[in-house]
Design a protein around this motif. Structure first.
Motif, PDB file in Angstrom:
ATOM      1  N   THR A  54       0.826  -1.220   0.000  1.00  0.00           N
ATOM      2  CA  THR A  54       0.000   0.000   0.000  1.00  0.00           C
ATOM      3  C   THR A  54       0.850   1.256   0.000  1.00  0.00           C
ATOM      4  N   GLN A  55       2.158   1.139   0.249  1.00  0.00           N
ATOM      5  CA  GLN A  55       3.058   2.274   0.271  1.00  0.00           C
ATOM      6  C   GLN A  55       4.450   1.817  -0.122  1.00  0.00           C
ATOM      7  N   ILE A  56       5.318   2.783  -0.438  1.00  0.00           N
ATOM      8  CA  ILE A  56       6.672   2.475  -0.886  1.00  0.00           C
ATOM      9  C   ILE A  56       7.651   3.145   0.089  1.00  0.00           C
ATOM     10  N   VAL A  57       8.750   2.416   0.434  1.00  0.00           N
ATOM     11  CA  VAL A  57       9.755   2.930   1.370  1.00  0.00           C
ATOM     12  C   VAL A  57      11.025   3.250   0.587  1.00  0.00           C
ATOM     13  N   ALA A  58      11.544   4.503   0.788  1.00  0.00           N
ATOM     14  CA  ALA A  58      12.780   4.902   0.124  1.00  0.00           C
ATOM     15  C   ALA A  58      13.946   4.079   0.641  1.00  0.00           C
ATOM     16  N   ASP A  59      14.949   3.842  -0.201  1.00  0.00           N
ATOM     17  CA  ASP A  59      16.110   3.051   0.223  1.00  0.00           C
ATOM     18  C   ASP A  59      17.065   3.915   1.038  1.00  0.00           C
ATOM     19  N   ASP A  60      18.254   3.353   1.356  1.00  0.00           N
ATOM     20  CA  ASP A  60      19.206   4.052   2.226  1.00  0.00           C
ATOM     21  C   ASP A  60      19.747   5.318   1.597  1.00  0.00           C
ATOM     22  N   ASN A  61      19.607   5.448   0.282  1.00  0.00           N
ATOM     23  CA  ASN A  61      20.084   6.652  -0.402  1.00  0.00           C
ATOM     24  C   ASN A  61      18.958   7.650  -0.676  1.00  0.00           C
ATOM     25  N   GLY A  62      17.795   7.330  -0.156  1.00  0.00           N
ATOM     26  CA  GLY A  62      16.660   8.218  -0.409  1.00  0.00           C
ATOM     27  C   GLY A  62      16.047   8.023  -1.781  1.00  0.00           C
ATOM     28  N   LEU A  63      16.301   6.894  -2.405  1.00  0.00           N
ATOM     29  CA  LEU A  63      15.789   6.634  -3.751  1.00  0.00           C
ATOM     30  C   LEU A  63      14.569   5.731  -3.689  1.00  0.00           C
ATOM     31  N   LEU A  64      13.579   6.005  -4.560  1.00  0.00           N
ATOM     32  CA  LEU A  64      12.398   5.152  -4.646  1.00  0.00           C
ATOM     33  C   LEU A  64      12.718   3.944  -5.516  1.00  0.00           C
ATOM     34  N   PRO A  65      12.479   2.745  -5.035  1.00  0.00           N
ATOM     35  CA  PRO A  65      12.705   1.567  -5.867  1.00  0.00           C
ATOM     36  C   PRO A  65      11.639   1.471  -6.964  1.00  0.00           C
ATOM     37  N   VAL A  66      11.874   0.617  -7.938  1.00  0.00           N
ATOM     38  CA  VAL A  66      10.904   0.384  -9.007  1.00  0.00           C
ATOM     39  C   VAL A  66       9.671  -0.289  -8.428  1.00  0.00           C
ATOM     40  N   PHE A  67       8.486   0.172  -8.828  1.00  0.00           N
ATOM     41  CA  PHE A  67       7.239  -0.461  -8.386  1.00  0.00           C
ATOM     42  C   PHE A  67       6.168  -0.226  -9.458  1.00  0.00           C
ATOM     43  N   GLN A  68       5.070  -0.966  -9.322  1.00  0.00           N
ATOM     44  CA  GLN A  68       3.962  -0.854 -10.255  1.00  0.00           C
ATOM     45  C   GLN A  68       2.807  -0.116  -9.588  1.00  0.00           C
ATOM     46  N   GLY A  69       2.232   0.840 -10.336  1.00  0.00           N
ATOM     47  CA  GLY A  69       1.089   1.570  -9.827  1.00  0.00           C
ATOM     48  C   GLY A  69      -0.204   0.798 -10.011  1.00  0.00           C
ATOM     49  N   PRO A  70      -1.323   1.388  -9.633  1.00  0.00           N
ATOM     50  CA  PRO A  70      -2.628   0.737  -9.801  1.00  0.00           C
ATOM     51  C   PRO A  70      -2.931   0.544 -11.290  1.00  0.00           C
ATOM     52  N   PRO A  71      -3.809  -0.376 -11.636  1.00  0.00           N
ATOM     53  CA  PRO A  71      -4.149  -0.619 -13.038  1.00  0.00           C
ATOM     54  C   PRO A  71      -4.610   0.656 -13.752  1.00  0.00           C
ATOM     55  N   ASP A  72      -4.040   0.889 -14.962  1.00  0.00           N
ATOM     56  CA  ASP A  72      -4.419   1.983 -15.867  1.00  0.00           C
ATOM     57  C   ASP A  72      -4.126   3.376 -15.321  1.00  0.00           C
ATOM     58  N   VAL A  73      -3.347   3.489 -14.245  1.00  0.00           N
ATOM     59  CA  VAL A  73      -2.990   4.794 -13.695  1.00  0.00           C
ATOM     60  C   VAL A  73      -1.568   5.124 -14.117  1.00  0.00           C
ATOM     61  N   THR A  74      -1.396   6.278 -14.762  1.00  0.00           N
ATOM     62  CA  THR A  74      -0.066   6.661 -15.250  1.00  0.00           C
ATOM     63  C   THR A  74       0.505   7.865 -14.504  1.00  0.00           C
ATOM     64  N   LEU A  75      -0.312   8.569 -13.708  1.00  0.00           N
ATOM     65  CA  LEU A  75       0.140   9.740 -12.965  1.00  0.00           C
ATOM     66  C   LEU A  75      -0.426   9.687 -11.542  1.00  0.00           C
ATOM     67  N   MET A  76       0.429   9.942 -10.552  1.00  0.00           N
ATOM     68  CA  MET A  76      -0.016   9.952  -9.151  1.00  0.00           C
ATOM     69  C   MET A  76       0.660  11.104  -8.414  1.00  0.00           C
ATOM     70  N   TRP A  77       0.026  11.552  -7.330  1.00  0.00           N
ATOM     71  CA  TRP A  77       0.625  12.544  -6.448  1.00  0.00           C
ATOM     72  C   TRP A  77       1.247  11.822  -5.258  1.00  0.00           C
ATOM     73  N   ALA A  78       2.551  12.104  -5.001  1.00  0.00           N
ATOM     74  CA  ALA A  78       3.300  11.388  -3.960  1.00  0.00           C
ATOM     75  C   ALA A  78       3.524  12.287  -2.740  1.00  0.00           C
ATOM     76  N   SER A  79       3.455  11.664  -1.567  1.00  0.00           N
ATOM     77  CA  SER A  79       3.676  12.397  -0.308  1.00  0.00           C
ATOM     78  C   SER A  79       4.633  11.601   0.567  1.00  0.00           C
ATOM     79  N   ALA A  80       5.625  12.315   1.138  1.00  0.00           N
ATOM     80  CA  ALA A  80       6.546  11.696   2.101  1.00  0.00           C
ATOM     81  C   ALA A  80       6.267  12.217   3.508  1.00  0.00           C
ATOM     82  N   GLY A  81       5.040  12.648   3.753  1.00  0.00           N
ATOM     83  CA  GLY A  81       4.642  13.106   5.080  1.00  0.00           C
ATOM     84  C   GLY A  81       4.691  14.601   5.246  1.00  0.00           C
ATOM     85  N   GLY A  82       5.125  15.327   4.213  1.00  0.00           N
ATOM     86  CA  GLY A  82       5.186  16.775   4.303  1.00  0.00           C
ATOM     87  C   GLY A  82       3.822  17.402   4.083  1.00  0.00           C
TER      88      GLY A  82
END
Length: 600
Positions: A54-82
């Protein structure tokens, strides 16, 4: 439904503000939403291993790993708690709209499960992509061999495209694996079809289908009559660009009626049909079609079977090695104001079994052929003969207007079989045919008039040659047969000054025949059975033998040189034998001039 890839790229790291820059802290938890403020959280995610998260965790370098979004969704708004969010675009959504959750207008068949490996049945996956594509969108099939088991239907307003099309099948020639290839178990009447509003259930007229850079390889087909591309009914404004159809068991491209309505206004550019089982192009009542640089080669019937293509063009097209005719212009082209003819220009034929071009169409609109090259047609199974021609007009009631026409005979490429065609041009039972210029070299005769045409006009600049390409007889200046009225605006200047026919002047003025130069005159041939001559009276009479005299011949006798006691002259004609001139003086020995006239 397809999932798209996010993460793994620098643009995907910028999701929260840190010291004036957007970045992600190591180990930060990132969640995704449908809007920049509020909206719905996306929780249907897949991590790099394909595990639901349900969520993605940044790696030790602050990088987002590769993941798949919901079906047919090509754009999303991302939040890191800010307090703010940043939008992310899927890495493989190159043509997606710039709003979250939008549907892409460029769909890759691989995203819908197609494999293109030459083994897997990709029918369901490709059709799913076609069905999901919005009007104006593109379904893309990357290079590969896509096997299908039943007909694919391209919806209105959708483009099906790939990367490469071969031109024709040649042994040992490179053959990139980039095509739709029906399985041997294929069921259906066409590899690809367009459906009209009746069969497709559309609310409006079916239109604007596109196929671009797509090849259909039917070499594994076993069922007869499977077309490459088929359209049935009122289907308008279709474009086929850089398309190849090879070795299907039916026609390459086939259009036909549905409920009395026909396809309309197509544009075909660089379409190759190679060794199919029936006609290369089978076009039935296709109004306003344009064919540019299209070719039919090795087809089992006619290369181009065109039945009533009102107001249409075929430009720069080729028809070669087909079993029957190269081009066949046929059917009823109608007689009303809505009917129309066709222009066939800059086209060529080679080694077709019957005629290079056959016109037997009926109706009133003119069919125009210009700058036509025919070559080695009339193969007739290798036997030649058969009365075939480079261009044949047989029973055509449409006016056939031909500008420049050439024909060159020959045999097979390996030098075997008989020389053909028999004729360069042949007309039989036509209403009106006019050929303006050309060079016609054929086995039997360059020009052939069957004698039963209503009007057949032969232009002044047509040369003929008979025989093979290396042993021939020139007939470069045969008698010109206009076979109708030759209307010349201005002066008719005939350098040869010769005529082998009857001249009729139907002008009603007193000067119907005028000799307009000083010193000009009339010369009439003298001699045996001529129409003018001299004779000498003996005892006031002379009989002249002349078989050209008829029962109505008027004999005009004039005294040329007086002799003896002069008298009045009179003449009596004897049909088929001659005439007698008498003087009223029995001692008249004058030399007389006589001229024979016939009443008009």
């Amino acid at each position: 439904m397809a999932r798209y890839t996010f993460g793994g790229g620098i643009a995907d790291y910028l999701v929260t503000n840190r010291d004036g820059l957007w970045g992600v802290a190591p180990g930060a938890v990132v969640t995704f939403y449908s809007d920049a403020d509020g909206g719905t959280q996306y929780t249907d995610l897949l991590d790099e291993a394909g595990t639901a998260v349900t969520q993605i965790v940044a790696d030790d370098n602050g990088l987002l790993p590769v993941f798949q979004g919901p079906p047919d969704v090509t754009l999303m708004w991302a939040s890191a708690g800010g307090v703010s969010r940043v939008w992310l675009k899927a890495r493989d959504a190159d043509t997606a709209a710039m709003t979250p959750g939008s549907v892409r207008d460029w769909l890759n068949v691989l995203d819908y499960g197609a494999q293109g490996d030459g083994v897997t049945d990709d029918t369901v996956a490709i059709q799913a992509a076609l069905n999901a594509c919005p009007m104006g969108g593109i379904v893309y099939a990357p290079g590969g061999s896509y096997r299908t088991s039943t007909t694919l239907s391209v919806p209105p307003g959708v483009t099906l495209t790939s990367t490469h099309t071969n031109l024709m099948t040649v042994p040992n020639l490179v053959d990139p694996p980039c095509y739709i290839k029906p399985l041997a178990t294929f069921e259906g009447n066409a590899v690809i079809s367009f459906l009209d509003e009746i069969d497709g259930g559309y609310a409006t007229i079916s239109a604007e289908h596109r196929i671009v850079k797509v090849m259909i390889d039917g070499s594994d087909l076993t069922a007869p009559g499977v077309d490459g591309i088929r359209a049935r009914g009122n289907i308008q404004n279709v474009q086929l660009i850089d398309v190849t159809v090879r070795q299907v068991t039916g026609a390459g491209v086939h259009t036909e009626a549905n409920a009395g309505k026909f396809p309309y206004s197509w544009r075909l550019t660089r379409v190759m049909v190679d060794n199919v089982g029936w006609h290369g192009f089978a076009l039935e009542v296709m109004t306003d079609i344009t064919l540019i640089d299209c070719q039919a080669i090795g087809c089992g019937a006619n290369g181009f079977e065109i039945s009533n293509a009102a107001n249409s063009h075929a430009i720069g097209c080729r028809s070669e090695w087909n079993v029957n005719n190269g081009f066949h212009l046929t059917g009823d082209w109608a007689v009303g104001t809505g009917s129309g003819g066709m222009l066939l220009g800059d086209c060529s034929t080679d080694r077709n079994g019957y005629n290079g071009i056959l016109v037997d169409a009926t109706g009133n609109p003119p069919i125009q052929l210009d700058n036509i090259e025919t070559r080695r047609d009339g193969r007739n199974g290798g036997a030649g003969g058969g009365g075939y021609a480079g261009l044949a007009c047989a029973g055509a009631t449409v006016p056939v207007i031909v500008g420049l026409l050439t024909c060159y005979p020959g045999v097979d490429d390996d030098g075997t079989q008989e020389n053909s065609p028999a004729y360069g041009f042949r007309a039989t039972g036509c209403t009106y045919v006019s050929v303006d210029a050309g060079f016609l070299h054929a086995d039997t005769a360059g020009w052939s008039d069957a004698g039963d045409n209503t009007i057949l006009r032969r232009g002044l600049n047509i040369g003929e040659r008979v025989g093979t390409t290396d042993v021939y007889v020139d007939q470069l200046a045969p008698p010109t047969d206009v076979a109708g009225n030759l209307n010349v605006g201005g002066y008719l200047a005939a350098a040869s000054g010769q005529s082998d026919g009857v001249w009729t002047l139907w002008d009603v003025t007193a000067k119907a025949l005028t000799l307009g130069s000083a010193g000009g005159g009339i010369a009439i041939k003298e001699g045996a059975n001529a129409r003018m001559g001299v004779a000498t009276l003996v005892g006031g009479t002379v009989t002249v033998a002349n078989t050209s005299v008829t029962a109505t011949t008027r004999v005009a006798a004039f005294r040329q040189a007086p002799g003896g006691a002069l008298g009045h002259l009179s003449a009596v004609a004897d049909a088929g034998a001659g005439f007698t001139v008498d003087s009223s003086s029995a001692t008249d020995t004058s030399t007389i001039l006589w001229v024979l006239f016939e009443p008009a």
